[in-house]
Design a protein around this motif. Sequence first.
Motif, mmCIF file in Angstrom:
data_model
loop_
_atom_site.group_PDB
_atom_site.id
_atom_site.type_symbol
_atom_site.label_atom_id
_atom_site.label_comp_id
_atom_site.label_asym_id
_atom_site.label_seq_id
_atom_site.Cartn_x
_atom_site.Cartn_y
_atom_site.Cartn_z
ATOM 1 N N VAL A 1 24.028 30.540 74.769
ATOM 2 C CA VAL A 1 24.673 29.694 73.904
ATOM 3 C C VAL A 1 23.653 28.966 73.057
ATOM 4 C CG1 VAL A 1 26.571 29.287 72.858
ATOM 5 C CG2 VAL A 1 26.681 30.373 74.891
ATOM 6 N N ALA A 2 23.420 28.196 73.447
ATOM 7 C CA ALA A 2 22.274 25.900 72.986
ATOM 8 C C ALA A 2 21.062 26.870 72.377
ATOM 9 C CB ALA A 2 22.139 25.931 74.289
ATOM 10 N N LEU A 3 20.128 27.823 73.039
ATOM 11 C CA LEU A 3 19.262 29.075 72.404
ATOM 12 C C LEU A 3 19.807 29.109 71.628
ATOM 13 C CD1 LEU A 3 16.331 29.437 72.496
ATOM 14 C CD2 LEU A 3 16.320 31.134 73.790
ATOM 15 N N ALA A 4 20.660 29.953 71.493
ATOM 16 C CA ALA A 4 21.279 31.387 70.152
ATOM 17 C C ALA A 4 21.890 29.784 68.662
ATOM 18 C CB ALA A 4 22.111 31.941 70.415
ATOM 19 N N ARG A 5 22.472 29.190 69.197
ATOM 20 C CA ARG A 5 22.794 28.001 67.995
ATOM 21 C C ARG A 5 21.653 27.402 67.340
ATOM 22 N NH1 ARG A 5 25.883 23.518 69.977
ATOM 23 N NH2 ARG A 5 24.623 22.763 70.799
ATOM 24 N N SER A 6 19.745 26.899 68.117
ATOM 25 C CA SER A 6 18.996 26.138 67.968
ATOM 26 C C SER A 6 18.380 26.772 66.983
ATOM 27 C CB SER A 6 18.287 25.701 69.052
ATOM 28 O OG SER A 6 18.884 25.432 69.775
ATOM 29 N N LEU A 7 18.607 29.114 67.078
ATOM 30 C CA LEU A 7 17.721 29.420 66.621
ATOM 31 C C LEU A 7 18.307 30.196 65.257
ATOM 32 C CD1 LEU A 7 16.595 31.975 69.122
ATOM 33 C CD2 LEU A 7 14.955 29.853 68.249
ATOM 34 N N ALA A 8 19.670 29.848 65.110
ATOM 35 C CA ALA A 8 20.608 30.380 64.547
ATOM 36 C C ALA A 8 19.844 30.144 62.623
ATOM 37 C CB ALA A 8 22.191 30.036 64.522
ATOM 38 N N ARG A 9 19.858 29.145 62.533
ATOM 39 C CA ARG A 9 19.417 28.655 61.325
ATOM 40 C C ARG A 9 17.841 28.725 60.975
ATOM 41 N NH1 ARG A 9 20.835 21.962 59.606
ATOM 42 N NH2 ARG A 9 19.426 23.363 57.897
ATOM 43 N N ARG A 10 17.095 29.408 61.534
ATOM 44 C CA ARG A 10 15.813 29.937 61.409
ATOM 45 C C ARG A 10 14.562 28.999 61.560
ATOM 46 N NH1 ARG A 10 17.240 35.758 57.780
ATOM 47 N NH2 ARG A 10 18.377 36.128 60.006
ATOM 48 N N PRO A 11 14.885 28.157 62.461
ATOM 49 C CA PRO A 11 13.344 26.546 61.710
ATOM 50 C C PRO A 11 12.709 27.499 61.799
ATOM 51 C CG PRO A 11 14.543 26.989 64.323
ATOM 52 C CD PRO A 11 15.402 28.067 63.459
ATOM 53 N N GLN A 12 11.812 26.479 61.402
ATOM 54 C CA GLN A 12 9.995 26.853 61.690
ATOM 55 C C GLN A 12 9.507 26.219 63.042
ATOM 56 O OE1 GLN A 12 9.087 24.811 57.547
ATOM 57 N NE2 GLN A 12 7.321 26.106 58.222
ATOM 58 N N VAL A 13 10.307 25.064 63.356
ATOM 59 C CA VAL A 13 9.763 24.761 64.898
ATOM 60 C C VAL A 13 11.072 24.873 65.985
ATOM 61 C CG1 VAL A 13 8.593 22.947 66.110
ATOM 62 C CG2 VAL A 13 7.634 24.010 63.938
ATOM 63 N N LEU A 14 10.954 25.657 67.385
ATOM 64 C CA LEU A 14 11.890 24.812 68.037
ATOM 65 C C LEU A 14 11.393 24.305 69.023
ATOM 66 C CD1 LEU A 14 14.765 25.494 69.013
ATOM 67 C CD2 LEU A 14 13.539 27.593 69.946
ATOM 68 N N LEU A 15 12.574 23.053 69.212
ATOM 69 C CA LEU A 15 12.216 22.573 70.500
ATOM 70 C C LEU A 15 12.544 22.153 71.329
ATOM 71 C CD1 LEU A 15 11.668 19.327 67.785
ATOM 72 C CD2 LEU A 15 9.844 20.636 68.184
ATOM 73 N N LEU A 16 12.422 22.430 72.418
ATOM 74 C CA LEU A 16 13.405 22.924 73.802
ATOM 75 C C LEU A 16 13.171 21.575 75.189
ATOM 76 C CD1 LEU A 16 11.647 25.436 73.589
ATOM 77 C CD2 LEU A 16 13.989 25.571 74.335
ATOM 78 N N ASP A 17 13.750 20.734 75.204
ATOM 79 C CA ASP A 17 14.035 19.674 76.314
ATOM 80 C C ASP A 17 14.065 20.142 77.494
ATOM 81 O OD1 ASP A 17 13.457 16.887 77.653
ATOM 82 O OD2 ASP A 17 15.122 16.411 76.340
ATOM 83 N N GLU A 18 13.311 20.136 78.361
ATOM 84 C CA GLU A 18 13.262 20.106 80.237
ATOM 85 C C GLU A 18 15.092 20.798 80.037
ATOM 86 O OE1 GLU A 18 12.288 19.500 82.176
ATOM 87 O OE2 GLU A 18 11.190 16.954 82.139
ATOM 88 N N PRO A 19 14.670 22.520 79.059
ATOM 89 C CA PRO A 19 15.648 23.530 78.582
ATOM 90 C C PRO A 19 16.584 24.776 79.708
ATOM 91 C CG PRO A 19 13.751 24.720 78.131
ATOM 92 C CD PRO A 19 14.151 23.025 78.345
ATOM 93 N N LEU A 20 15.517 24.614 80.973
ATOM 94 C CA LEU A 20 16.305 25.281 81.972
ATOM 95 C C LEU A 20 15.793 24.510 83.337
ATOM 96 C CD1 LEU A 20 13.130 28.301 81.669
ATOM 97 C CD2 LEU A 20 15.483 27.952 80.555
ATOM 98 N N ALA A 21 15.977 23.206 83.208
ATOM 99 C CA ALA A 21 16.161 22.254 84.372
ATOM 100 C C ALA A 21 17.605 22.707 85.473
ATOM 101 C CB ALA A 21 16.042 20.962 83.721
ATOM 102 N N ALA A 22 18.327 22.895 84.723
ATOM 103 C CA ALA A 22 20.053 23.353 85.569
ATOM 104 C C ALA A 22 19.977 24.511 85.815
ATOM 105 C CB ALA A 22 20.837 22.772 84.166
ATOM 106 N N LEU A 23 18.842 25.297 85.936
ATOM 107 C CA LEU A 23 19.096 26.712 86.622
ATOM 108 C C LEU A 23 18.781 27.368 88.027
ATOM 109 C CD1 LEU A 23 17.886 28.865 83.374
ATOM 110 C CD2 LEU A 23 20.598 28.152 83.987
#
Length: 398
Positions: A174-196
């Motif tokens: 969900v967080a990834l989809a929300r980040s991509l929804a506005r179609r940014p030129q650059v997507l920044l990911l801060d330790e996105p998988l640490a909780a998995l």
Amino acid sequence: MAEAAPGMDARAVAAESEGQVAAQRKTEAQADLPLLRIERVAKRFGSFRAVDGVSLDVRAGEFFALLGPSGCGKTTLLRMLAGFETPDEGRILLGGKDIAKVLPHERPVNMMFQNYALFPHLSVRDNIAFGLKRAGMARADIGKRVAEMVALVKLEGLEKRKPDQLSGGQRQRVALARSLARRPQVLLLDEPLAALDKKLRESTQLELMELQRRLGLTFIIVTHDQQEAMTVASRIGVMDAGRLDQVATPRELYEAPASRWIAEFVGDINLFDGQVESRDQGRLRVVTRDAGTVVVAEPRQPIGKTAVAVAIRPEKVKLSRRGPAADAVNAHAINRLEGVVTDISYLGGMTTYKVRLDSGAVVRSAMANTARIDMDAYGLSQRVVAWFTPDDCLVLDQ
């Protein structure tokens, strides 16, 4: 050269042609520019210099990783790219334009936070739509974009659920989809998988890579997990104490680290300190304290000091009971270290051994388990020969 139209003299035609050439050269030069350019960026918090003069180019469509230990400045750098912090020095150029002082919501950059930062009272659909509504997108277009994002991250059928009704992996999507929804030129990911958990993290890494390739976007991920960085990224920048120490592909970073610190930080490694005794035909003879005299391949970049460290990755250290067969490799080029096996770790695909040398030092070996039952495996307290060739070694400044 353009032909003269009626009423145009030769000088006008020449000027027009020169203008066309200049415009073409400008277009070509812009095409060679990186999408993101960081120039001598610094950030201080009081007397602490969190980011210290970092310069970096990131190309369009690249999956780039910032790797380093906690407190090295990688998240601060990411927050400056997102607009949540302002550099004290330097410039951040996106598409050739300085965005260092542009507000976060006005720059074509989006950030996915480590804790996902989902709104607990909103559904999956409304969490994804939140940024689109703030941007003033038409309601019908929001519905289409949300449906597109839900399909993209494979959340069909979960649109009405709240975050507390989702698994950790689903919240991450969900967080990834929300980040991509506005179609940014650059997507920044801060330790996105640490909780998995480990298995989910590994599968999500592959999904992120596939998603990035399919969308053709530029991803920049911050992580302290070396394996994660080497799995997902096409290039990695290693940070320490606010500085960018090396930028390289995963293979270059692992096989040719720029310093002893990077060699120890990225993966496992054996290190023997010593002095260069002689150079001959592309080989160095290094007298070490713990491994005796070791013959190594002379590095491409000349070593300026006689005090060096010989480094060997564990998977390049072979074990045998009597040493390698005479015809296996050039006999005089083999480095042989004798000792006793003191520790064995069976890891499924490979087994790691610790061998205590006669000098008292410990060398680590990692050997692939190519047979289901290995009758030739080594046991505790068994005497073995650990051997490697000159080309297996790295030479680093101490």
